[in-house]
Design a protein around this motif. Structure first.
Motif, PDB file in Angstrom:
ATOM      1  N   ALA A 520       0.873  -1.031  -0.074  1.00 57.09           N
ATOM      2  CA  ALA A 520       0.023   0.053  -0.171  1.00 57.09           C
ATOM      3  C   ALA A 520       0.750   1.151   0.081  1.00 57.09           C
ATOM      4  O   ALA A 520       0.426   2.322  -0.602  1.00 57.09           O
ATOM      5  CB  ALA A 520      -0.969  -0.105   1.207  1.00 57.09           C
ATOM      6  N   LYS A 521       1.875   1.183   0.657  1.00 56.37           N
ATOM      7  CA  LYS A 521       2.994   2.279   0.665  1.00 56.37           C
ATOM      8  C   LYS A 521       3.615   2.612  -0.707  1.00 56.37           C
ATOM      9  O   LYS A 521       3.488   3.743  -1.101  1.00 56.37           O
ATOM     10  CB  LYS A 521       4.020   2.164   1.945  1.00 56.37           C
ATOM     11  N   ARG A 525       2.749   6.164  -2.969  1.00 62.86           N
ATOM     12  CA  ARG A 525       3.713   6.969  -3.537  1.00 62.86           C
ATOM     13  C   ARG A 525       3.814   7.009  -5.104  1.00 62.86           C
ATOM     14  O   ARG A 525       3.938   8.096  -5.535  1.00 62.86           O
ATOM     15  CB  ARG A 525       5.111   6.609  -3.062  1.00 62.86           C
ATOM     16  N   VAL A 526       3.552   5.901  -5.631  1.00 59.05           N
ATOM     17  CA  VAL A 526       3.352   6.212  -7.142  1.00 59.05           C
ATOM     18  C   VAL A 526       2.190   6.615  -7.558  1.00 59.05           C
ATOM     19  O   VAL A 526       2.267   7.732  -8.497  1.00 59.05           O
ATOM     20  CB  VAL A 526       3.301   4.480  -7.653  1.00 59.05           C
ATOM     21  N   GLY A 552       0.588  -6.257  -9.873  1.00 55.65           N
ATOM     22  CA  GLY A 552       0.316  -4.797  -9.417  1.00 55.65           C
ATOM     23  C   GLY A 552       1.091  -3.753  -9.460  1.00 55.65           C
ATOM     24  O   GLY A 552       0.834  -2.547  -9.972  1.00 55.65           O
ATOM     25  N   VAL A 553       2.440  -3.710  -9.148  1.00 57.10           N
ATOM     26  CA  VAL A 553       3.487  -2.822  -9.196  1.00 57.10           C
ATOM     27  C   VAL A 553       3.644  -2.384 -10.570  1.00 57.10           C
ATOM     28  O   VAL A 553       3.855  -1.528 -10.934  1.00 57.10           O
ATOM     29  CB  VAL A 553       4.647  -3.348  -8.201  1.00 57.10           C
ATOM     30  N   LEU A 631       5.985  -9.071  -1.131  1.00 57.77           N
ATOM     31  CA  LEU A 631       4.868  -8.246  -0.670  1.00 57.77           C
ATOM     32  C   LEU A 631       3.647  -8.680   0.132  1.00 57.77           C
ATOM     33  O   LEU A 631       2.982  -8.129   0.813  1.00 57.77           O
ATOM     34  CB  LEU A 631       4.261  -7.132  -1.947  1.00 57.77           C
ATOM     35  N   ASP A 632       3.405  -9.996  -0.087  1.00 53.80           N
ATOM     36  CA  ASP A 632       2.357 -10.822   0.259  1.00 53.80           C
ATOM     37  C   ASP A 632       2.698 -11.820   1.121  1.00 53.80           C
ATOM     38  O   ASP A 632       1.603 -12.061   1.882  1.00 53.80           O
ATOM     39  CB  ASP A 632       1.098 -11.195  -0.760  1.00 53.80           C
ATOM     40  N   ARG A 633       3.702 -12.663   1.089  1.00 50.21           N
ATOM     41  CA  ARG A 633       4.066 -13.767   1.828  1.00 50.21           C
ATOM     42  C   ARG A 633       5.239 -13.698   2.531  1.00 50.21           C
ATOM     43  O   ARG A 633       5.649 -14.640   2.994  1.00 50.21           O
ATOM     44  CB  ARG A 633       3.927 -14.871   0.779  1.00 50.21           C
ATOM     45  N   ARG A 634       5.796 -12.464   2.735  1.00 49.86           N
ATOM     46  CA  ARG A 634       6.910 -12.421   3.637  1.00 49.86           C
ATOM     47  C   ARG A 634       6.947 -11.377   4.507  1.00 49.86           C
ATOM     48  O   ARG A 634       6.237 -10.127   4.210  1.00 49.86           O
ATOM     49  CB  ARG A 634       8.302 -12.330   2.547  1.00 49.86           C
TER      50      ARG A 634
END
Length: 718
Positions: A520-521, A525-526, A552-553, A631-634
């Motif tokens: 989300a951060k 910023r993007v 997504g990124v 981003l999702d699993r670590r």
């Protein structure tokens, strides 16, 4: 190398929404990266043994890729999982494309080896695999074989009374077709080479003469088989599925991992390497016993396992290697007589490894262990190596009565066994060892030290982009950030509570933590840059990462490009984003740096409404790549750099130098292939820049050696 995944440019316009036109396949992008590594083996500007090192690294990289990534795709096919990749390919389609690319890489490796082998001979390092050696060396080599090698080998006949033996992962073996002289009976014998033996043997004597273990055994095989005539022989090498899958409901994580490590050694054969002139009778036996439809067969005309060439790289010839380099110790800490806490208390410090010594990180923990005012130490451990001074420091702290907590990540690939050993040793010393989440890896690199100062406590933190590993810290470029910022200290404490007690922080003051809010951060910023571009303000994004694969990124960055945001990306390895495609990403540029050091630091910078670089630019360092798993699993952290000195050093020295590099850089083309950049009229090498200039970090001013040259963007330079 053409990337194997090129899409004609006219298709970008006709099918702009098509997955293959928008994204590059992850696995093929990785193979493209390894091709760039391999290309350095033929880089004439490098010393000869360093070129050989790059060939060895390309082999090691490819082995791991086959054992993990390809094995995973094979597993999907076998279980009927038809999950498509980001570019729309099924597992079966990806395997077919990968095999084609892998065969091309193997062809390039053999060509590089042929060239280097001749150059090594010219430089006085003889490769005797297919070369006669002088009589005295021959006698010495024969005696070495009989005295040192034969006692370790165990020939085994392959017949109904002797079942086909198990060949371990990365196992090297030979098959011999023999005829018994007394009765003419034909048998096949297997000789497996124990992993304890060297891959390449240096012939005894002053001159550097090397012979591969398989050729050494073949050359003197008649001594192992008296009474037999050798009709044919052949060397082979096996790679097996080495991924570890852990069920989320595992009751005992330690026991589960010990069992999984044992299973990994017996995984399915993923790749079988054979000598090109392998004896046909023996080959038929080998393929029948080891190969399946899913096995990739590689036939080599003289190089089995490029990874093993590292044995020759160790030859004591400094004239054929990069000049030795000794990292600097941070001047700021020396100014405080080695007192890390005093230096950090005065001002935040950023350390740039390997140009500045990792020893300061260890000293930070050593000082904490000895300091009577230190109450507690908390430490994440993802990879610590097999000779870890960090582990020693934590044990010393626990034995000194400190409260020490270590988060040991068991799921650190290929370090699981070592981490289990460290965990046991830490627990015996009184360290509270936590294994974190079953289904998430704890990948964040954080140290927290709580120190009593007067009537209150102060928290000192270390945030890193790399591992606490004594070997990789000498060759990986990473950042270590030391701070006594109270907000960051509170956030670090929340991070540890999250991992040790599953207490998810409702709010953090500064840190962004995945899988809670780091994605989300980045999006925030993007999106701010997009908003600024649409408002007519300066808008730009700079980022340095190891990998960019998250859809997504990528889509966010495409949207930024289309809004007019200038995006400059330094992505060392995998990049699924296509740069420079009209109507999609014409404002995005992607480059990859391959050189003496492995680029590993992860940095984001956002212009924030003014021209970049500036004091208002938002700068972050992070342990996370732009990958879904990170981003999702670590569990990862992204740290804002608010201290002006640290902010400027990372932005205007480290990040900017990477963008300006032309001597070690490759630029991505719209079809996914990479082209080596032209050095230009003013060539710039960022590794040389950091090695030859005074300390960029650890001190705000210049050293006696002179001021650090100021970097600046030249029009058209980035």
């Amino acid at each position: 190398m053409s990337s194997q995944i090129a899409v004609p440019l006219d298709e970008f316009y006709e099918h702009s929404a098509d997955s293959a036109a928008r994204y590059i396949n992850r696995e093929l992008s990785w193979l493209e990266f390894n091709t760039r590594v391999l290309a350095e083996a033929r880089n004439e500007s490098y010393p000869l043994l360093e070129r050989l090192r790059f060939l060895s690294i390309s082999g090691s990289n490819l082995d791991e890729f086959m054992m993990i990534r390809v094995a995973g795709l094979v597993g999907q096919v076998q279980r009927g999982i038809d999950r498509v990749s980001i570019d729309g390919q099924s597992p079966t389609q990806q395997i077919a494309a990968i095999r084609e690319a892998v065969l091309e890489i193997n062809t390039r490796q053999r060509a590089a080896w042929t060239e280097l082998r001749g150059l090594l001979g010219d430089a006085g390092i003889t490769i005797a695999d297919h070369v006669r050696v002088e009589p005295s060396r021959y006698t010495a080599l024969k005696n070495y074989f009989l005295d040192e090698i034969v006692p370790v080998l165990t020939p085994q006949a392959l017949d109904p009374a002797h079942p086909f033996p198990f060949v371990a992962n990365e196992g090297l073996g030979l098959l011999f077709t023999l005829t018994r002289e007394k009765d003419g009976a034909q048998i096949v014998e297997m000789v497996l080479v124990p992993s304890a033996l060297p891959r390449w043997v240096r012939v005894p004597g002053d001159k550097a003469v090397y012979i591969s273990m398989e050729r050494l055994i073949c050359r003197f095989a008649d001594h192992m088989f008296p009474g037999f005539r050798i009709e044919g022989d052949g060397a082979f090498r096996v790679l097996r599925d080495s991924d570890i899958e852990i069920e989320e409901e595992a009751e005992d994580l330690v026991r589960t991992f010990r069992s999984a490590i044992q299973r990994r050694r017996r995984g399915q054969v993923i790749q079988l390497e054979l000598e090109e002139d392998f004896d046909p009778v023996a080959e038929a036996v080998l393929l029948d016993q080891l190969a399946s439809d899913e096995t990739t067969i590689i036939r080599s005309d003289g190089l089995i396992g490029a990874k093993g060439l590292s044995d020759i790289v160790d030859e004591d010839r400094p004239d054929l290697k990069f000049p030795s380099y000794s990292p600097r110790y941070p001047e700021r800490v020396l100014e405080h007589d080695g007192d890390c806490f005093a230096a950090i208390r005065e001002k935040d410090i950023i350390i740039h490894h390997p140009y500045e010594s990792f020893e300061v990180v260890v000293d930070f923990l050593r000082q904490a262990a000895k300091d009577p005012d230190v109450v507690a130490i908390k430490q994440t451990l993802y990879r610590a190596g097999n000779q870890s001074s960090v582990i020693t420091a934590l044990i010393a702290a626990a034995e000194a009565g400190k409260s020490v907590t270590a988060v040991v990540e068991l799921k650190a690939r290929f370090d699981e066994e070592q981490n289990l050993l460290w965990a046991s040793k830490l627990e015996r010393a009184g360290v509270q060892v936590i294994y974190g989440f079953v289904d998430w890896k704890t990948h964040a690199k954080v140290s927290l030290v709580l120190r009593r100062e007067g009537t209150r406590f102060r928290t000192y933190c270390h945030f890193g982009t790399g591992n606490y590993h004594p070997v990789t810290t000498k060759i990986y470029t990473d950042l270590s950030y030391f701070t006594a910022d109270a907000k960051l200290g509170r956030d670090a404490a929340r991070l540890f509570n999250f991992v040790t007690g599953y207490v998810e922080p409702r709010k953090t003051g500064q840190l962004a933590i995945s899988p809670i809010g780091l994605r989300a951060k980045i999006y925030e910023r993007v999106d701010k840059e997009i908003e600024n571009a649409r408002a007519g303000k300066p808008a730009a994004i700079w980022a340095k990462l190891n990998s960019l694969t998250d859809q997504g990124v990528i889509d966010r960055l495409y949207a930024a490009s289309q809004a007019g945001v200038e995006v400059q990306l330094v992505i060392r390895g995998i990049c699924c984003l296509r740069a420079g495609v009209p109507g999609l990403s014409e404002n995005i540029r992607v480059k990859s740096i391959i050189g003496r050091f492995l680029e590993h630091s992860r940095i984001w910078a956002f212009a924030n409404g003014v021209n970049i670089p500036s004091a208002k630019t938002k700068v972050y360092i992070t342990s996370a790549d732009a990958m879904s798993r990170n981003l999702d699993r670590r569990v990862e952290v992204m740290v804002p750099l608010r201290n002006k000195t640290v902010h400027d050093q990372v932005l205007q020295q480290v990040l900017l130098a990477n963008l300006l590099d032309t001597e070690q850089s490759w630029e991505q083309q719209p079809d996914g292939a990479y082209a080596r950049m032209e050095p230009g009229d003013k060539p710039f090498n960022c590794h040389r820049y950091f090695m030859t200039n005074p300390s960029l970090s650890g001190r705000g001013g210049a050293l006696e050696a002179g001021a650090v040259p100021k970097l600046a963007l030249r029009k058209g330079a980035v």
